[in-house]
Design a protein around this motif. Sequence first.
Motif, mmCIF file in Angstrom:
data_model
loop_
_atom_site.group_PDB
_atom_site.id
_atom_site.type_symbol
_atom_site.label_atom_id
_atom_site.label_comp_id
_atom_site.label_asym_id
_atom_site.label_seq_id
_atom_site.Cartn_x
_atom_site.Cartn_y
_atom_site.Cartn_z
ATOM 1 N N PHE A 87 -12.672 -11.370 -12.502
ATOM 2 C CA PHE A 87 -14.014 -11.548 -11.944
ATOM 3 C C PHE A 87 -15.067 -11.004 -12.899
ATOM 4 O O PHE A 87 -16.057 -11.673 -13.195
ATOM 5 C CB PHE A 87 -14.132 -10.864 -10.579
ATOM 6 C CG PHE A 87 -15.523 -10.879 -10.031
ATOM 7 C CD1 PHE A 87 -16.061 -12.044 -9.514
ATOM 8 C CD2 PHE A 87 -16.295 -9.729 -10.037
ATOM 9 C CE1 PHE A 87 -17.354 -12.068 -9.017
ATOM 10 C CE2 PHE A 87 -17.579 -9.743 -9.550
ATOM 11 C CZ PHE A 87 -18.113 -10.918 -9.031
ATOM 12 N N LEU A 88 -14.862 -9.784 -13.386
ATOM 13 C CA LEU A 88 -15.862 -9.184 -14.265
ATOM 14 C C LEU A 88 -15.931 -9.894 -15.609
ATOM 15 O O LEU A 88 -17.022 -10.112 -16.146
ATOM 16 C CB LEU A 88 -15.579 -7.693 -14.451
ATOM 17 C CG LEU A 88 -16.724 -6.873 -15.032
ATOM 18 C CD1 LEU A 88 -17.983 -7.024 -14.194
ATOM 19 C CD2 LEU A 88 -16.341 -5.419 -15.117
ATOM 20 N N ASP A 111 -15.296 -13.014 -16.119
ATOM 21 C CA ASP A 111 -15.987 -14.274 -15.848
ATOM 22 C C ASP A 111 -17.494 -14.056 -15.750
ATOM 23 O O ASP A 111 -18.280 -14.859 -16.273
ATOM 24 C CB ASP A 111 -15.450 -14.894 -14.565
ATOM 25 C CG ASP A 111 -16.089 -16.228 -14.266
ATOM 26 O OD1 ASP A 111 -16.093 -17.095 -15.168
ATOM 27 O OD2 ASP A 111 -16.581 -16.417 -13.142
ATOM 28 N N GLN A 112 -17.910 -12.994 -15.110
ATOM 29 C CA GLN A 112 -19.339 -12.700 -15.023
ATOM 30 C C GLN A 112 -19.925 -12.402 -16.395
ATOM 31 O O GLN A 112 -21.021 -12.858 -16.718
ATOM 32 C CB GLN A 112 -19.600 -11.520 -14.076
ATOM 33 C CG GLN A 112 -19.198 -11.766 -12.658
ATOM 34 C CD GLN A 112 -19.774 -13.035 -12.096
ATOM 35 O OE1 GLN A 112 -20.965 -13.277 -12.172
ATOM 36 N NE2 GLN A 112 -18.921 -13.882 -11.553
ATOM 37 N N SER A 155 -20.092 -15.795 -18.215
ATOM 38 C CA SER A 155 -20.978 -16.798 -17.630
ATOM 39 C C SER A 155 -22.449 -16.429 -17.754
ATOM 40 O O SER A 155 -23.289 -17.287 -17.992
ATOM 41 C CB SER A 155 -20.649 -16.996 -16.149
ATOM 42 O OG SER A 155 -19.346 -17.479 -16.004
ATOM 43 N N TYR A 156 -22.758 -15.163 -17.577
ATOM 44 C CA TYR A 156 -24.154 -14.733 -17.556
ATOM 45 C C TYR A 156 -24.483 -13.858 -18.759
ATOM 46 O O TYR A 156 -25.054 -12.793 -18.626
ATOM 47 C CB TYR A 156 -24.451 -13.963 -16.262
ATOM 48 C CG TYR A 156 -24.268 -14.797 -15.038
ATOM 49 C CD1 TYR A 156 -25.166 -15.802 -14.733
ATOM 50 C CD2 TYR A 156 -23.185 -14.591 -14.201
ATOM 51 C CE1 TYR A 156 -24.998 -16.590 -13.600
ATOM 52 C CE2 TYR A 156 -23.010 -15.371 -13.072
ATOM 53 C CZ TYR A 156 -23.917 -16.360 -12.783
ATOM 54 O OH TYR A 156 -23.746 -17.125 -11.671
ATOM 55 N N SER A 165 -30.854 -17.012 -14.949
ATOM 56 C CA SER A 165 -29.794 -16.363 -14.175
ATOM 57 C C SER A 165 -30.369 -15.803 -12.876
ATOM 58 O O SER A 165 -31.529 -15.389 -12.830
ATOM 59 C CB SER A 165 -29.177 -15.207 -14.968
ATOM 60 O OG SER A 165 -28.579 -15.675 -16.152
ATOM 61 N N PHE A 195 -27.673 -10.908 -11.586
ATOM 62 C CA PHE A 195 -26.896 -11.062 -12.809
ATOM 63 C C PHE A 195 -27.726 -10.871 -14.075
ATOM 64 O O PHE A 195 -27.183 -10.890 -15.169
ATOM 65 C CB PHE A 195 -26.230 -12.435 -12.830
ATOM 66 C CG PHE A 195 -25.265 -12.621 -11.703
ATOM 67 C CD1 PHE A 195 -24.091 -11.885 -11.643
ATOM 68 C CD2 PHE A 195 -25.541 -13.517 -10.688
ATOM 69 C CE1 PHE A 195 -23.211 -12.041 -10.594
ATOM 70 C CE2 PHE A 195 -24.661 -13.676 -9.633
ATOM 71 C CZ PHE A 195 -23.498 -12.946 -9.589
ATOM 72 N N ILE A 198 -26.552 -7.751 -15.840
ATOM 73 C CA ILE A 198 -25.279 -8.003 -16.524
ATOM 74 C C ILE A 198 -25.532 -8.808 -17.787
ATOM 75 O O ILE A 198 -24.922 -8.563 -18.828
ATOM 76 C CB ILE A 198 -24.292 -8.727 -15.586
ATOM 77 C CG1 ILE A 198 -23.883 -7.797 -14.444
ATOM 78 C CG2 ILE A 198 -23.068 -9.207 -16.339
ATOM 79 C CD1 ILE A 198 -23.053 -8.458 -13.376
ATOM 80 N N SER A 199 -26.456 -9.752 -17.724
ATOM 81 C CA SER A 199 -26.762 -10.577 -18.884
ATOM 82 C C SER A 199 -27.287 -9.738 -20.038
ATOM 83 O O SER A 199 -26.946 -9.970 -21.189
ATOM 84 C CB SER A 199 -27.805 -11.635 -18.530
ATOM 85 O OG SER A 199 -27.330 -12.483 -17.542
ATOM 86 N N SER A 249 -24.142 -7.352 -21.253
ATOM 87 C CA SER A 249 -22.753 -7.817 -21.284
ATOM 88 C C SER A 249 -22.157 -7.715 -22.694
ATOM 89 O O SER A 249 -22.847 -7.962 -23.678
ATOM 90 C CB SER A 249 -22.656 -9.251 -20.777
ATOM 91 O OG SER A 249 -23.195 -10.140 -21.716
#
Length: 182
Positions: free
Chosen positions: A41-42, A44-45, A48-49, A59, A63, A66-67, A70
């Motif tokens: 999950f993390l 993927d986040q 993705s973002y 976004s 998120f 996170i962007s 990341s």
Amino acid sequence: APWETFGYTFLIFAVFLFVYEALAEAFSTTGVAAGMMSYMFLVDQFNSYNGVYSPIHDSPYPFRFISAISPPRQMLTAITYLRYSQDSRAYEGASQCKWLDTDPYCNAGASFYCPGGQPCFGRTGKEILASLSYQGFDTSDTQVGPRICILIFWIVLFKLISVLRLYMKAIVSHPRPALQRK
């Protein structure tokens, strides 16, 4: 890629891989199935973002944080700077956007376009970095060090989480037996 930046690029990529190793270690302390699902999950986040596939401002609000931090974004922007900062060769086909151009990339705010509808970012490495900076990537030379520090922060955070989880499982949930008196 220029050979002058090979060592730094290798270092950044190695630190990036250690981030995911530390993340897997932190989540493995919760159990196999739960840890694997949390890890996926993390990751993927993060992927993705990270602002590479779509701009950060597109976004959803939860998120965006996170962007900004990341690990893939930190790695990609630092390696992009290292790749193009030393590049002085001219790429053919890129044309500078003028204020009357009707090309869709010029209308979207890009600085360069390629005839035939292909996106172009510039003719030299510096122009490519300037175009990427215009599109929201901070590709300045002062960002490589802080980006490595952010990646190291992720490693320390995930290692600390795994040590604390193991401590809680070993000591807190399984208290030591009381000493018996004779």
